[in-house]
Structures are given as C-alpha cells and as structure tokens.
Design a protein around this motif. Structure first.
Motif: not given
Length: 164
Positions: A143-148, A138-141
C-alpha cells in the motif's frame, strides 16, 4: 460322467470339480498351458468351459476365500459357513500368494507416525497468527509503495500542467 443342467454354467458341483482339478494340476510351479489343461480335464466330465472361464472362476473363488478369511478376523461379523472354507482352504492355503512363506518389512514405521501426528490447537493458532501478521505487513508495504508511486504521478502531472 457327472449330471448337470447346463454344461457351461458354474454351480457348486462344477466349482468343487474345478478346485479339485486345479489342486492336482497346480504344482506350485508356473506352467505354460495350465489353464488349458484345467479346462480339458473339467470338460472330460461333460462340461463346456474354456481356459479363460476356468482362470476367472478360480480367481473369483480365491478372492471370495480371501474376503472370508478377513471377515473371520473382524469382530461382529458372522463367520462364513464351514462349507465355504473347508474345501477352498485346502486348495488355496498352500498357494504362495495366499500364504507367503515369508514377508519383508520395508522399514521403520515409527517415522510415518511422526509425520502424521496431529498438531495441537495452540500450535495451529500460533502458525496462523504469524502468517496473518506477515500478510498484514506485506499488504501495508504494498500500500505504501502504491501511494508513493501515486504521489510521484500526481506530482509529475501537476508540474507538467504548470509548465504549460
């Protein structure tokens, strides 16, 4: 008439008198003015107690008797003196709240034991590992949403700068 030092203090003599009168008055049936009757009969012997004092003294003697009965069931405890139990026992043992005629069990106690069983260390470790893996995913998901989202913001900003 009984001799006493202070007619409004409890001592062994007044306690024995109170217990005797309580046993005679308390027939097991509820009485509206039981404690007034008990107090009047005790006061006939020259004492000066009211109904509430008699009620509270009987209540404390009942609790003391109950503690002594429980104390006798424990190992390693010194037994209470015979004087403490013999007279009080004759009065309180017949009362339904001290010795009920019957009791009702509320259900099967085995289900309670199953709910409270301790989990093994392996089970706990597996549980923690699965939860840790879920939290990491969930933390990786996130993070990737924030980066996008951050990438879109930068891209939009750079296009705005080129237009100007």
């Amino acid at each position: 008439m009984v001799e006493q030092c202070n007619p409004s203090l409890w001592n062994d003599t007044t306690e024995k008198l109170l217990l005797h009168i309580f046993k005679v008055v308390d027939s097991g049936k509820p009485q509206k003015c039981k404690w007034k009757t008990v107090a009047l009969k005790v006061n006939e012997y020259g004492y000066n107690f009211n109904a509430e004092q008699c009620r509270l003294k009987v209540k404390s003697l009942k609790q003391k008797y109950d503690r002594n009965k429980k104390k006798m069931k424990k190992f390693g405890e010194s037994p209470p003196s015979e004087d403490d139990l013999s007279e009080v026992e004759s009065v309180f043992d017949s009362l339904p709240d001290m010795r009920p005629t019957f009791t009702i069990d509320s259900g099967d106690t085995s289900t309670k034991k199953k709910k409270n069983q301790k989990r093994s260390i392996d089970h706990m470790l597996d549980y923690l590992e699965v939860n840790f893996e879920k939290r990491e995913a969930e933390a990786k998901k996130r993070h990737s949403e924030k980066m996008e989202l951050f990438g879109w913001c930068i891209e939009g900003r750079s296009q705005k700068i080129k237009i100007q």
